[in-house]
Design an enzyme around this catalytic site. Structure first.
Site, PDB file in Angstrom:
ATOM      1  CB  CYS A   1      -0.934   0.001   1.195  1.00 53.51           C
ATOM      2  SG  CYS A   1      -1.950  -1.470   1.305  1.00 53.51           S
TER       3      CYS A   1
ATOM      4  CG  HIS B   1      -3.053   3.303   2.752  1.00 57.35           C
ATOM      5  ND1 HIS B   1      -3.540   3.019   1.498  1.00 57.35           N
ATOM      6  CD2 HIS B   1      -3.136   2.141   3.465  1.00 57.35           C
ATOM      7  CE1 HIS B   1      -3.890   1.746   1.444  1.00 57.35           C
ATOM      8  NE2 HIS B   1      -3.664   1.193   2.625  1.00 57.35           N
TER       9      HIS B   1
ATOM     10  CG  ASN C   1      -6.566  -0.809   1.561  1.00 58.03           C
ATOM     11  OD1 ASN C   1      -5.892  -0.323   0.656  1.00 58.03           O
ATOM     12  ND2 ASN C   1      -6.035  -1.358   2.627  1.00 58.03           N
TER      13      ASN C   1
END
Ligand code: ACO
Length: 338
Positions: free
Chosen positions: A125, A265, A295
């Site tokens: 990520c 994030h 996500n």
């Protein structure tokens, strides 16, 4: 360790700016109500634990490079840059089209960026924020003048759709940025990257690589699906992102009040809130779109940045803090003058 001396040096070299961004998400929307029909979960559980309402899921015939290509086309159009002008294409992803060739080569072929050299990076990520630091170094040294940096993921293909603890969290999508040194712009002001490989076991895709090559056994054992220790990931994500955000602000000689927007994030609203409590600043400084995308791993920060830009939340000269965390563990933050 990103020593201050190297950043002093970088500050005197050509500084990479993001000329424009673009993004793409697949058409299909999977809502929490849809998930209620697939696994033993509720919209209420997902909303209160994560803040995610819906996510986009790619078609089975749509690969990561297809999404990356669309995002790239939009970013290039917004930047007014022709594909032939690109010297380099970087794709950050944990879901490449295949083991090799790299996904960036597929994008190159799709857009006709005949003068670029291409490769993928994998920092889970944190991939886009890591890629931004990489791009700034190439531009600083003059090794590349115009760079296309993409974060793209088809997380749905490494998701076990029977595992309620994981399948509610993720979505697919892609975002792209065109970078170049602009004489009258400061661009990337700071970048701090960190990793701790001792924690590799907490978030991983165990199958399909050289440790556990694909076999009937790995398939039966579900090793081709992502595995995560959610609680530990949560704790580390909060402390690591808060710490690295502070370091990136320090390196730029700024405080949280000096930045217009903070783009963390987009994993979980509770993680974003916990960072906000520790780092400070006003709630409206924190940009969140995870409610609609979930996500999207390496695509998350650039998907959010592109949306913030298109919503008119950033004007030239505003400062923006990007901060990310992912498997590895990897984490990083960067401050940009827009
Ligand atoms: N629906 C209903 N119940 C569920 C679901 C679900 N989708 N998923 C898990 N549960 C249950 C569990 O089985 C457990 O039940 P039990 O108490 O009977 O055993 C209960 O809910 C609590 O489970 P926990 O895992 O303790 O729940 P927690 O409050 O920790 O929330 C979550 C889980 C949302 C995964 C959280 O730990 C988290 O957000 N972690 C961060 C993970 C993350 O964002 N990872 C993304 C990759 S890394 C990154 O991007 C930063």
């Amino acid at each position: 360790m990103n020593a201050p001396i190297s950043n002093d040096l970088l500050a005197r070299l050509p500084r990479a700016s993001i000329l424009a961004t673009g993004s793409y998400v697949p058409e299909r929307v999977l809502t929490n109500a849809d998930l209620e029909k697939m696994v033993d979960t509720t919209d209420e559980w997902i909303m209160t634990r994560t803040g995610i309402r819906e996510r986009h899921i790619a078609r089975t015939d749509e690969a990561t490079s297809d999404m990356a290509t669309e995002a790239a086309r939009r970013a290039l159009a917004a930047a007014g840059v022709a594909p032939e002008e690109l010297d380099m294409i970087i794709v950050a992803t944990i879901t490449p089209d295949m083991g090799f060739p790299n996904t960036a080569c597929f994008v190159q072929s799709n857009i006709g960026a005949v003068n670029a050299f291409c490769y993928d990076i994998e920092a889970a990520c944190s991939g886009f924020v890591y890629g931004l630091d990489l791009a700034r170094q190439y531009i600083a040294t003059g090794s590349a003048k115009t760079i296309l940096l993409i974060g793209a993921e088809k997380i749905s293909c490494i998701t076990d759709w029977t595992d309620r603890s994981l399948c509610v969290l993720f979505g697919d999508g892609a975002g792209a940025a065109v970078l170049r040194a602009e004489p009258n712009r400061k661009g990337i002001l700071s970048a701090v990257m960190r990793s701790d490989g001792r924690l590799h076991d907490l978030l991983k895709l165990p199958g399909g690589g050289s440790r556990n090559p694909a076999s009937a056994e790995t398939l039966a054992g579900g090793l081709h699906f992502m595995k995560m220790n959610g609680r530990d990931v949560f704790k580390h994500a909060v402390t690591c992102m808060t710490d690295v955000a502070r370091k990136a602000l320090d390196q730029a000689g700024l405080t949280v009040e000096d930045v217009k927007l903070i783009i963390p994030h987009q994993a979980n609203l509770r993680i974003v809130s916990a960072i906000g409590e520790r780092l400070g600043g006003k709630p409206e400084q924190y940009f969140v779109n995870l409610d609609r995308y979930g996500n999207t791993s390496a695509a998350s920060v650039i998907l959010a940045l592109d949306e913030a830009v298109r919503m008119g939340k950033l004007e030239r000269g505003d400062r923006v803090l990007l901060v990310a965390f992912g498997g590895g563990f990897t984490w990083g933050a960067s401050v940009l003058e827009w």
